[in-house]
Motif scaffolding. Structure first.
Motif, PDB file in Angstrom:
ATOM      1  N   TYR A  26      11.603  27.399 -16.639  1.00  0.00           N
ATOM      2  CA  TYR A  26      10.654  28.454 -16.962  1.00  0.00           C
ATOM      3  C   TYR A  26      11.156  29.805 -16.479  1.00  0.00           C
ATOM      4  N   PRO A  27      10.590  30.894 -17.014  1.00  0.00           N
ATOM      5  CA  PRO A  27      11.036  32.241 -16.641  1.00  0.00           C
ATOM      6  C   PRO A  27      10.944  32.525 -15.137  1.00  0.00           C
ATOM      7  N   GLY A  29      11.764  30.521 -12.875  1.00  0.00           N
ATOM      8  CA  GLY A  29      12.813  29.762 -12.207  1.00  0.00           C
ATOM      9  C   GLY A  29      12.430  28.337 -11.879  1.00  0.00           C
ATOM     10  N   SER A  30      11.174  27.978 -12.051  1.00  0.00           N
ATOM     11  CA  SER A  30      10.769  26.611 -11.760  1.00  0.00           C
ATOM     12  C   SER A  30      11.245  25.673 -12.859  1.00  0.00           C
ATOM     13  N   ARG A  31      11.334  24.399 -12.521  1.00  0.00           N
ATOM     14  CA  ARG A  31      11.778  23.396 -13.488  1.00  0.00           C
ATOM     15  C   ARG A  31      10.787  22.244 -13.520  1.00  0.00           C
ATOM     16  N   ASP A  32      10.742  21.581 -14.655  1.00  0.00           N
ATOM     17  CA  ASP A  32       9.846  20.445 -14.850  1.00  0.00           C
ATOM     18  C   ASP A  32      10.609  19.393 -15.645  1.00  0.00           C
ATOM     19  N   THR A  33      10.587  18.153 -15.187  1.00  0.00           N
ATOM     20  CA  THR A  33      11.266  17.070 -15.892  1.00  0.00           C
ATOM     21  C   THR A  33      10.227  16.217 -16.590  1.00  0.00           C
ATOM     22  N   GLU A  34      10.428  15.983 -17.867  1.00  0.00           N
ATOM     23  CA  GLU A  34       9.504  15.170 -18.658  1.00  0.00           C
ATOM     24  C   GLU A  34      10.259  13.974 -19.231  1.00  0.00           C
ATOM     25  N   TRP A  35       9.598  12.844 -19.296  1.00  0.00           N
ATOM     26  CA  TRP A  35      10.186  11.665 -19.919  1.00  0.00           C
ATOM     27  C   TRP A  35       9.862  11.674 -21.398  1.00  0.00           C
ATOM     28  N   PRO A  44       5.538  24.190 -21.966  1.00  0.00           N
ATOM     29  CA  PRO A  44       4.101  24.386 -21.754  1.00  0.00           C
ATOM     30  C   PRO A  44       3.832  25.669 -20.974  1.00  0.00           C
ATOM     31  N   THR A  45       2.654  26.206 -21.179  1.00  0.00           N
ATOM     32  CA  THR A  45       2.253  27.415 -20.456  1.00  0.00           C
ATOM     33  C   THR A  45       1.954  27.058 -18.996  1.00  0.00           C
ATOM     34  N   ARG A  46       1.784  28.091 -18.173  1.00  0.00           N
ATOM     35  CA  ARG A  46       1.490  27.855 -16.759  1.00  0.00           C
ATOM     36  C   ARG A  46       0.185  27.061 -16.599  1.00  0.00           C
ATOM     37  N   GLN A  47      -0.813  27.359 -17.430  1.00  0.00           N
ATOM     38  CA  GLN A  47      -2.082  26.645 -17.352  1.00  0.00           C
ATOM     39  C   GLN A  47      -1.891  25.172 -17.737  1.00  0.00           C
ATOM     40  N   GLU A  48      -1.071  24.914 -18.739  1.00  0.00           N
ATOM     41  CA  GLU A  48      -0.807  23.524 -19.143  1.00  0.00           C
ATOM     42  C   GLU A  48      -0.067  22.769 -18.052  1.00  0.00           C
ATOM     43  N   ARG A  49       0.863  23.436 -17.372  1.00  0.00           N
ATOM     44  CA  ARG A  49       1.594  22.774 -16.279  1.00  0.00           C
ATOM     45  C   ARG A  49       0.673  22.465 -15.112  1.00  0.00           C
ATOM     46  N   GLN A  50      -0.261  23.356 -14.812  1.00  0.00           N
ATOM     47  CA  GLN A  50      -1.154  23.142 -13.673  1.00  0.00           C
ATOM     48  C   GLN A  50      -2.192  22.077 -13.971  1.00  0.00           C
TER      49      GLN A  50
END
Length: 52
Positions: A26-27, A29-35, A44-50
């Motif tokens: 994400y812009p 700098g955070s990262r998210d791993t999805e299967w 996803p937006t910040r609200q969707e991630r939270q």
């Protein structure tokens, strides 16, 4: 020189595990791993991630 069978097994197993995941960066700098495959090309937006 032939590689060890255990090294080949470890390489194959790691390739199989990584084949099914997607890493979103994400812009901020955070990262998210999805299967599995992503539903869309947009992360996803910040609200969707939270929501998780």
């Amino acid at each position: 020189m032939r590689p060890q069978p255990s090294a080949l097994l470890a390489l194959l197993l790691s390739a199989l595990l990584l084949a099914g995941c997607t890493v979103n960066t994400y812009p901020d700098g955070s990262r998210d791993t999805e299967w599995g495959a992503p539903e869309s090309d947009e992360p996803p937006t910040r609200q969707e991630r939270q929501a998780f």
